[in-house]
Design an enzyme around this catalytic site. Sequence first.
Site, PDB file in Angstrom:
ATOM      1  N   ASP A  28     -31.415 -10.801 -25.415  1.00  0.00           N
ATOM      2  CA  ASP A  28     -31.828 -11.834 -26.360  1.00  0.00           C
ATOM      3  C   ASP A  28     -31.204 -13.151 -25.932  1.00  0.00           C
ATOM      4  OD1 ASP A  28     -33.043 -10.029 -27.942  1.00  0.00           O
ATOM      5  OD2 ASP A  28     -31.431  -9.857 -29.398  1.00  0.00           O
ATOM      6  N   ASP A  50     -31.322  -6.632 -32.173  1.00  0.00           N
ATOM      7  CA  ASP A  50     -30.568  -6.758 -33.418  1.00  0.00           C
ATOM      8  C   ASP A  50     -31.391  -6.391 -34.650  1.00  0.00           C
ATOM      9  OD1 ASP A  50     -32.226  -8.948 -33.380  1.00  0.00           O
ATOM     10  OD2 ASP A  50     -30.632 -10.399 -33.025  1.00  0.00           O
ATOM     11  N   ASP A  73     -36.393  -3.651 -33.558  1.00  0.00           N
ATOM     12  CA  ASP A  73     -35.969  -3.475 -32.165  1.00  0.00           C
ATOM     13  C   ASP A  73     -35.618  -2.022 -31.863  1.00  0.00           C
ATOM     14  OD1 ASP A  73     -36.251  -6.101 -31.454  1.00  0.00           O
ATOM     15  OD2 ASP A  73     -34.193  -6.650 -31.933  1.00  0.00           O
TER      16      ASP A  73
HETATM   17  P1  ATP Z   1     -33.895 -14.649 -29.948  1.00  0.00           P
HETATM   18  O1  ATP Z   1     -34.973 -13.636 -29.804  1.00  0.00           O
HETATM   19  O2  ATP Z   1     -33.417 -15.177 -28.671  1.00  0.00           O
HETATM   20  O3  ATP Z   1     -32.818 -14.271 -30.870  1.00  0.00           O
HETATM   21  P2  ATP Z   1     -35.128 -16.354 -31.902  1.00  0.00           P
HETATM   22  O4  ATP Z   1     -34.038 -16.330 -32.874  1.00  0.00           O
HETATM   23  O5  ATP Z   1     -35.784 -17.650 -31.624  1.00  0.00           O
HETATM   24  O6  ATP Z   1     -34.681 -15.900 -30.496  1.00  0.00           O
HETATM   25  P3  ATP Z   1     -36.788 -14.999 -33.763  1.00  0.00           P
HETATM   26  O7  ATP Z   1     -35.688 -14.777 -34.708  1.00  0.00           O
HETATM   27  O8  ATP Z   1     -37.772 -13.939 -33.479  1.00  0.00           O
HETATM   28  O9  ATP Z   1     -36.212 -15.307 -32.334  1.00  0.00           O
HETATM   29  O10 ATP Z   1     -37.539 -16.302 -34.217  1.00  0.00           O
HETATM   30  C1  ATP Z   1     -38.779 -16.670 -33.711  1.00  0.00           C
HETATM   31  C2  ATP Z   1     -39.102 -18.061 -34.126  1.00  0.00           C
HETATM   32  O11 ATP Z   1     -39.260 -18.126 -35.546  1.00  0.00           O
HETATM   33  C3  ATP Z   1     -38.007 -19.068 -33.814  1.00  0.00           C
HETATM   34  O12 ATP Z   1     -38.135 -19.612 -32.556  1.00  0.00           O
HETATM   35  C4  ATP Z   1     -38.216 -20.120 -34.890  1.00  0.00           C
HETATM   36  O13 ATP Z   1     -39.201 -21.038 -34.481  1.00  0.00           O
HETATM   37  C5  ATP Z   1     -38.736 -19.333 -36.057  1.00  0.00           C
HETATM   38  N1  ATP Z   1     -37.652 -19.031 -36.997  1.00  0.00           N
HETATM   39  C6  ATP Z   1     -36.516 -18.354 -36.763  1.00  0.00           C
HETATM   40  N2  ATP Z   1     -35.761 -18.251 -37.857  1.00  0.00           N
HETATM   41  C7  ATP Z   1     -36.426 -18.850 -38.844  1.00  0.00           C
HETATM   42  C8  ATP Z   1     -36.198 -19.065 -40.250  1.00  0.00           C
HETATM   43  N3  ATP Z   1     -35.093 -18.616 -40.848  1.00  0.00           N
HETATM   44  N4  ATP Z   1     -37.104 -19.748 -40.939  1.00  0.00           N
HETATM   45  C9  ATP Z   1     -38.226 -20.186 -40.353  1.00  0.00           C
HETATM   46  N5  ATP Z   1     -38.522 -20.019 -39.067  1.00  0.00           N
HETATM   47  C10 ATP Z   1     -37.651 -19.368 -38.297  1.00  0.00           C
END
Ligand code: ATP
Length: 923
Positions: A363, A658, A662
């Site tokens: 990640d 996480d 997953d």
């Molecule tokens: P990683 O997979 O590296 O942890 P990530 O945190 O970007 O990356 P996700 O948690 O799947 O992955 O989030 C995907 C997308 O959703 C993010 O890039 C962001 O644009 C949006 N996002 C993440 N958290 C929130 C939230 N709490 N509220 C609204 N949009 C969110």
Amino acid sequence: MPGLGQRRRDHAHGRAGSARPLAPTGHDVRLKDAANGTAPWHALDAGQALARAGVGPEGLSSGEAAARLRRHGPNRLPEAPGRGLLARLRGQFENLLILVLIAAGAVTALLGHWTDSGVILAVVVLNAAIGLWQEGRAENALAGVRRLLSDTASVRRDGRRDSIAAADLVPGDIVLLEPGDRVPADLRLIEARGLRTQEAALTGESAAIDKHTDPVPPDAPLGDRRSMAFSGTLVAAGRGTGVVVATGPGSRIGRIGALLGAVETTATPLLRQIDRFARRLTTVILAVCLLVFGYAVGPGGYEWDEAFLAMVGMAVAAIPEGLPAVITIALALGVQRMAARRAIVRRLPAVETLGAVTVICTDKTGTLTLNEMVVRQVVTAPDRPAAEIGGEGYAPHGTVTGDRSAVAALARTGLLCNDAHLRADGSAWHVEGDPMEGALLALAAKAGLDAETERAAHRRRHEIPFDAAWSYMAVATEGPGGTTLHVKGAPDRLLPHCTRQSGPDGPVPIDRAAWAARIEALAASGHRVLAFAAKPLEGPDGIGHADIAGLTLLGLAGFIDPARPEAIAAAADCRRAGVAVKMITGDHALTALAVAAELGLDTQGGALTGGEIAAASEAELRRMARETSVFARAAPEHKLRLVEALQAEGHVVAMTGDGVNDAPALKRADAGIAMGIKGTEAAKQAARVVLTDDNFASIVAAVREGRTIHDNIRKVIAWNLPTNGGEALVIILAILIGLPLPITPVQILWINMVTAVALGLTLAFEPPEQGVMQRPPRRPGAALLDGEMIWRVALVSVLFGLAVFGLSAWVAARGADLAYARTLAVDLLVVMEIFYLFSVRYLHMTSVTRTGLLGTRAVWFGVALAVVAQLLFTFAPPLQAVFGSRPVSLADGAVVLGIGVVLLVVLEAEKLLRRRGRTVPVA
Ligand code: ATP
């Protein structure tokens, strides 16, 4: 603070008040039973449950919680008792060698060789004691490591959300549930939004079950008590709040007698392989022994009992009985060392696979980066420069340039569409909740908004929680201007649903192309980009994904999340070690590429998106997986496909995760690695390894440890086998030539005991060899004993045998008596073992270096022990009486030492000769 607590309170009361009775009679019964406290919890309504638990929606006070903890005891299941001493002792005798020895002891006693039979039985007892001790040590090491993985629970106490150890939960605590959580105690739900739990641990039912807060009939079976969430089950989806009604042994799972952490067996594929190998070898050896015995009593002309003893001696000499135990210890010590490097091994086989990993899929957020977000830029109009946001960390102060009122409008949506809280710790500020949402709270403060005032003025009525599958979060709030829908999420997902953008005089039609260009520019400069949108709503009863349409775009925020400095170094280590690193993130492709470049990952193949992964055929995906290092906008199901594609390419895959979704990818990977801090319980249960610091560098440290452990196991084997081989050779040769045995069977037992106790274990403590991360990973499925090792074992066995024979012949030629010659032979074997130990410490380079000869504490401790034992053997009269040894002269002692030195020189010269011309040592 009101806000979250306030909202949940309203919600809970709303539900409690509107709970429908199931039937008038049932309702009456419930009310009566509730009053006298006999109705089961699931039959109460939420308000009654709270009242009976003696708690308000704001949760217990910490004082009350402490008092209840004293009264009810910790929320812990009783630990599984280990195997009893007797059972473990019996286990020590389930070993062919021991049975052979016992039989031999009995026969020698019958033949009247009392000393021999005494020694043999002493060895049997000693062997069992050592086995017990080693096993206990290995189990303790593993149990200690497992204890590091304690559960936490989110609770509301004193009106605030807090994270506490699950063991500290008490009846009456208000627990908050999120997807992937393990329910920490039996809960009566007082709020449930799309909540589904997986209760296989309790009922065996594997499908997730919908939960709600309405009472169910008192006699409903366990699986139908939908108003309850039971300890040990997993939250599959949705959110909920519940009041603890039973903890520890009082919970459902406690009452069915479930026990915590039953001791995991220490068997791994490698151990099983070695066990099998040892057993097969034993059978072969016994067959050879019988042949030699037949020869000895027949053409050899040996006396019956002498031949029998020689055969026993040979069996003992040749069977590598101590090997599996020593290897178990090497594994257990490795697990301990990995734990010290923040990687907790949940399943022992992971230790082996980690060392063989050829690709790490990781990640981005929090693993490669610090997950410390700060908003640096805000774009509120596509044709105007971004507002620059100042300030450090989560501190709610900093400058804001540009159009402040437009920034404030965006920040308000960011503040309301938010579940995080900021907490001041002295001068430092911390986030309780999602770091990105924490950064939005800091932004709101910088834009002049007060969180409490805003939340009070705009009460949250409904919400769509964040879900990576949709990549946005939405809330409906009720304020002075009516009901408003606030949405924040991935810009590429929100943009298509926006029809307008906010302008100085109200919404105007959207210029999508201009916004798309701004999104790309922000992402390409390494910003994580979030879009904010809103629209008025007509007082709905709830909101759904269909409401995410016709939105007005308020603008974009660009977050910076710095790369972890140690992750940059670790990525470089991986490059040298021939381990590929693939970044898999939910983030925008350009953001992902910018961060990958900062980390020094290979960005030449560009970035692939989850959509492209989903559309690719299997063959295409294998090619993509080979050529690409950055995967963006990827969802958990894409992770699974990637793991499978990489495995089909012959890779040994480590995969991090996480979230609750997953779990399949984590299970499928060769080494599934869950995040200890931000990871859900569901991910941790599916993983073989849990990182306590969520840090990529810890994965690489674990790979290094895994390689070291594998090396050490090879060293243990490489050191053990020639001992057995050399001794057996000496006896066979003696019998074939018709000479008296150069060492007696009890002397062989002595050598094996001394070396096994003093020297055998030291190799399990070996530190990593220099360059352990500068060679390519070992080939998956490669045999433990490769050609090189077999050659070495054979060479050393022959050298041992020749040296003993040569020395015996020389001493005999001088006219010394047999007992003297045998004493020298035993001394020589132990001395050669010691020198060979130094040679085997380095499989990949020469040992004759300063650090090589300096050894480790464990090595010198073992050597000292062996030397003292050998001096006693040679000079102490009681041992002389038992083993038939004689004091040796200083000169002969020096000769023995000299042969040891020559052996080391010969072995090192051979190592160098074989290495010449090869630049990269191969494992
Ligand atoms: P990683 O997979 O590296 O942890 P990530 O945190 O970007 O990356 P996700 O948690 O799947 O992955 O989030 C995907 C997308 O959703 C993010 O890039 C962001 O644009 C949006 N996002 C993440 N958290 C929130 C939230 N709490 N509220 C609204 N949009 C969110």
